[in-house]
Each structure stands twice: as C-alpha cells, then as structure tokens.
Write an enzyme that holds these catalytic residues in place. Structure first.
Site, mmCIF file in Angstrom:
data_model
loop_
_atom_site.group_PDB
_atom_site.id
_atom_site.type_symbol
_atom_site.label_atom_id
_atom_site.label_comp_id
_atom_site.label_asym_id
_atom_site.label_seq_id
_atom_site.Cartn_x
_atom_site.Cartn_y
_atom_site.Cartn_z
ATOM 1 C CB SER A 145 34.974 -47.745 -8.899
ATOM 2 O OG SER A 145 34.834 -46.587 -8.081
ATOM 3 C CE1 TYR A 158 37.226 -50.971 -4.481
ATOM 4 C CE2 TYR A 158 36.911 -48.764 -5.372
ATOM 5 C CZ TYR A 158 36.418 -50.033 -5.095
ATOM 6 O OH TYR A 158 35.128 -50.349 -5.447
#
Length: 254
Positions: A145, A158
C-alpha cells in the site's frame, strides 16, 4: 492472439470484491484457471459465474484466513486439488483495514489485523512456494500500500502490516528466486469504485497528483497480470507503485 497466462493456474485470496476480484477476472481473461478465494460463498459464486460466462475457467474455494497456519495450509491444499495438482501463481491480496488512530486501537484488533494481513499470507506462502519450486517455478504477487511509505494520520496499524508485506516480498525474492519462484509486490494508491454521481472523501487524497484522480481495481489487475507473466521474467523483489504518482512526486493541492 495468445493469452499471457494461458495454461497456468492461479490462487487469488480476497478475490470476491474490489482489487482481488479484478485480478481474478483479469487472470481468467488472460487464460489462467483461477481459484477465487474468500469468506463469502455467495459473492464467490457471483465472481466465478461471471468469469465462466465470459469463457474463462474459475472455481471458488471458501477460506477464512484467520492467521493460523492450519487455515493457510488448508487453502493451499484445496486450491492445489481444484487446480489439478499445482499452483503457478499466488496473489496474497486478502486483508482488512480498520481506520482507527493508534490510541483507539485495542489489542484484540491489533492481533486480528496482523493475523489476517501478515500471518495468513506468510503461512500461505510457506505452503505454496516450496511446491512451486518442486514443480519448476512460479510467481507470487503480494499487495502492499502507498501508506506503507507515506505516512497519514490514521491507519497506522494497517500501514505497518503493508510495510511488513513489502519487506517479506524482498526477503522471499532472495529466498525463493534462485529456485525459480519470482516474488514481487504491487503498492496501490487510492483505489475505489465510486458510485455514479457521488464523490468519495478519499478522492481528496489524489488531488495534485499526476493522475489527479483515484485509481480503479482494473489498473491494479493489469499490474498483477504483468508480474505473473513471462513479460516480467527478469523482475524480482520489486514493489511496483500503481498509485497515480502519489508517492513518487510532490503533491501540490490546488
């Protein structure tokens, strides 16, 4: 025209929606026999039915990747059986995203996010990669990400799991690459499918980027096809940014 993944088999985790679904559909369109894996049998059937209606090959395998080695091994074994004895391509896509701040994150949530986002793909790779070596090679594609390398004020938990996956990508490339298994990762930017006539709050994060907009799941799927196929045969251990320039360029919001 030849298809880039013709004759290959692939397992895509978290393939019942969004990026995972787009990857499964793109792989099937390029000739692969795909296992669509996820927690919802209903959504899985919808994806598989759609692929088959377009002439592709796909099967659904139910899996709740809770981080246990047993769950990951079970998915590897069942997918291998369904795919006729081998998995040529593994896409570690399944993940969960709690957008809490650090102070709002409790221990139970912390453990669950690391279990799903890191432990599950770790043990799935541990089950699949050696079999790829024995079969003569394969490709593994992990999902990272953009917020693993560019800090934002929410979602620290996350983003740290995605940083772990990007580190594992390089480590696995060194471990398995010499034995014929290429391991790479994709780092998506802000990728959503907005509803017609609506403006998603996340669009603001892409203002001032070269792309100037959010990405689509299909853009990530195109990158996955490249990393899974022969065109990337000399590519090992990279994190491919598919983020509209979000992390590579200075963002100047108007």
């Amino acid at each position: 025209m030849s298809k880039r993944l013709a004759g290959r088999t692939a397992l895509v985790t978290g393939a019942t929606s969004n990026i995972g679904r787009a990857i499964a559909e793109a792989f099937a369109a390029e000739g692969a026999h795909v296992v669509v894996s996820g927690r919802s049998a209903g959504r899985g059937k919808e994806v598989v039915d759609g692929i088959r209606a377009r002439g592709g090959r796909a099967d659904f395998v139910l899996a709740d990747l809770d981080g246990s080695a047993a769950a990951s091994r079970a998915l590897a074994e069942e997918s291998t059986r369904v795919l006729g004895g081998r998995i040529d391509v593994l896409v570690n896509n399944a993940g969960i995203y709690p957008g809490d701040t650090t102070a709002e994150t409790d221990e139970k949530t912390f453990d669950k996010v690391y279990a799903v986002n890191v432990k599950a793909p770790f043990f799935l790779t541990a089950a699949v990669a050696p079999a790829m070596v024995e079969a003569g090679g394969g490709a593994i594609v992990n999902l990272g990400s953009w917020i693993a390398r560019l800090g934002v004020p929410i979602g620290a938990l996350y983003s740290s799991t995605k940083g772990a996956m990007e580190t594992l990508t390089r480590a696995w490339a060194a471990e398995f690459g010499p034995r014929g298994v290429r391991v790479n990762a994709i780092s998506p930017g802000v990728v959503l499918t907005p509803e017609p006539g609506t403006v998603h709050p996340a669009e603001a994060m892409m203002k001032g980027t070269p792309a100037g907009r959010m990405g689509t799941p299909g853009a990530i799927a195109d990158a996955a096809v490249y990393l899974a196929g022969d065109e990337s045969s000399f590519v090992h251990g990279i994190v491919l940014d598919v983020d509209g320039g979000r992390t590579a360029t200075a963002v100047i919001a108007g």
